[in-house]
Every structure is written in structure tokens, then in C-alpha cells.
Design a protein around this motif. Sequence first.
Motif, PDB file in Angstrom:
ATOM      1  N   GLY A 163      65.714  54.691  -0.586  1.00 59.28           N
ATOM      2  CA  GLY A 163      65.840  56.258  -1.285  1.00 59.28           C
ATOM      3  C   GLY A 163      66.582  57.342  -1.640  1.00 59.28           C
ATOM      4  O   GLY A 163      67.328  57.435  -0.129  1.00 59.28           O
ATOM      5  N   SER A 164      67.033  58.121  -2.417  1.00 64.10           N
ATOM      6  CA  SER A 164      68.154  58.646  -2.468  1.00 64.10           C
ATOM      7  C   SER A 164      67.790  60.539  -2.279  1.00 64.10           C
ATOM      8  O   SER A 164      68.327  61.374  -2.662  1.00 64.10           O
ATOM      9  N   GLU A 165      66.657  60.410  -2.087  1.00 64.45           N
ATOM     10  CA  GLU A 165      65.934  62.372  -2.179  1.00 64.45           C
ATOM     11  C   GLU A 165      65.757  62.578  -0.563  1.00 64.45           C
ATOM     12  O   GLU A 165      64.799  62.376  -0.377  1.00 64.45           O
ATOM     13  N   SER A 166      66.317  63.675  -0.440  1.00 68.94           N
ATOM     14  CA  SER A 166      65.965  63.809   0.598  1.00 68.94           C
ATOM     15  C   SER A 166      65.420  65.635   0.760  1.00 68.94           C
ATOM     16  O   SER A 166      66.298  66.508   0.628  1.00 68.94           O
ATOM     17  N   ASN A 167      64.090  65.502   0.826  1.00 68.43           N
ATOM     18  CA  ASN A 167      63.622  66.545   0.878  1.00 68.43           C
ATOM     19  C   ASN A 167      62.567  66.461   1.876  1.00 68.43           C
ATOM     20  O   ASN A 167      61.382  67.063   1.940  1.00 68.43           O
ATOM     21  N   LYS A 209      73.570  60.394   1.647  1.00 67.36           N
ATOM     22  CA  LYS A 209      72.775  60.162   1.209  1.00 67.36           C
ATOM     23  C   LYS A 209      72.057  59.379   1.094  1.00 67.36           C
ATOM     24  O   LYS A 209      71.724  58.777   2.498  1.00 67.36           O
ATOM     25  N   ASP A 242      67.245  60.042   2.225  1.00 69.38           N
ATOM     26  CA  ASP A 242      65.337  60.299   2.533  1.00 69.38           C
ATOM     27  C   ASP A 242      64.843  60.954   2.984  1.00 69.38           C
ATOM     28  O   ASP A 242      63.935  61.297   2.663  1.00 69.38           O
ATOM     29  N   LEU A 261      66.278  54.357  -5.010  1.00 68.89           N
ATOM     30  CA  LEU A 261      65.209  54.737  -5.594  1.00 68.89           C
ATOM     31  C   LEU A 261      65.418  56.548  -5.783  1.00 68.89           C
ATOM     32  O   LEU A 261      65.553  57.068  -4.465  1.00 68.89           O
ATOM     33  N   PRO A 262      65.253  57.065  -6.676  1.00 67.68           N
ATOM     34  CA  PRO A 262      65.656  58.599  -6.413  1.00 67.68           C
ATOM     35  C   PRO A 262      64.057  59.778  -5.319  1.00 67.68           C
ATOM     36  O   PRO A 262      62.896  60.593  -6.502  1.00 67.68           O
TER      37      PRO A 262
END
Length: 218
Positions: free
Chosen positions: A154-158, A168, A170, A189-190
Motif C-alpha cells: 500500500g502507498s496511502e500513508s493515512n 513511501k 501505507d 495500491l493507493p
Amino acid sequence: MSSYRVILIHGYNKTEKDMHTLGEYLEELDYKVEYLNLPLLFQEVEHSISHLKEFLFGLQRSGVNKREEIILIGHSTGGLVIRGALSDKRIRRIVDKVVLVASPNMGCKLADLAKKYFPFMSKIFKTLKSLESENMEKLNVYKGIGVDIAAIAGSESNLFLGRFLNQKNDGRIEVDEVMMGGLKDFLILPLGHKEIHKRIGTATYINNFIKRSSFYVD
């Protein structure tokens, strides 16, 4: 019903319930799905590896692996449990394909930071100790000869802890920590760490890999 049996392995400090959404999507795609509950908090990863191996030996004794392809899917630390089990060549004769979702295959920088600043934590939460880089190197992990293994990062650091990672990520695991040698396919995946295994899109990519050994289809 398909000739595939999918075993879902949850991550750190979770139970099988965390994998139910993915399981439901896969059942809609006509897969037989099973779940394991593992002690991924107060026990080191090796304890869960033994549990998974005994489960798979049980499938072998009952002849399930002769009638169906055995697919292992692990989220986060669950992926490390799978890799540890695959270090046993007897297990490699049972398992057909593996998908590792947001698994820290090259170690976990957050675990290293926890060791540095909160050393007492790994003495209590022993699974966390297993994720430290130096202990990851001691795991007799298997990198993919004879079994098709793919990984999804995953690449969405939320998530809050993602702020402590430089690359980058997750929110828990860096993309580079998921990548390892010997993979049949790799996908980014984002999505964040807590959601990546709960999206229908992820299930679709997994279905592609199971059927065609590739996340993408022409």
C-alpha cells in the motif's frame, strides 16, 4: 464450487474477523475460504508458524491438497507466518500459491523504532520483537522457489505512525519493506494498511493471480 481452497491469515494484534471482508469477496468469486486465529501479540512469530504448519499437515492427511489447490493469503505479520511455514519443504509440497498483503518482508522500521525508544514493549508484545530487523534475519523464511508468491503493498500513508517513516508507505509498512526477491508478481495500491485487505479491488487482483499467476490480465 472452485477447486481452490483459500486460507486467510490475519496480522498483528488482530483475529480472523479482520479477514472476513476479504473472505466474503473471495467467496463471491466461488472460492472455499477458511480462517485461522493466531496468537500474534504476546507470542513470537515462530509460535504461529507452528500452528499454521499443523493446520496444513491436517489438510494433507485428509487429502484436501490432492483435490484442491491450497492458496495462502496473509495480511501484514500474517505474511511472515506464511513465509516461515514455507521454510519447511514438506509445507511447500502442500501449498500452491501465496499472496502477501502489506507484509514487512524485509523487516519493519516501526518495530526497530519501538525497540530503540520503548525497549520494554518487545518483552511484553513478543510478536513485535519478531518484527525487528535483526530478528527478521534469523527467521528461516522462504523466498519462492517452487511456490508462486506475490506481494501487494500500500502507498496511502493515512495513519499516524506513517509520519515516522521516510519512504513511501501505507501508514505502517514501507513499500520497499514489502518487496523481496523471488516474487512472481508485485503490486502497489493507493491504499492504507488497515484497508488494503478489505477492498473488492484487492480481492479482484488476488483472483487474477490465483487463476493466472499475474495480478494483471490482458
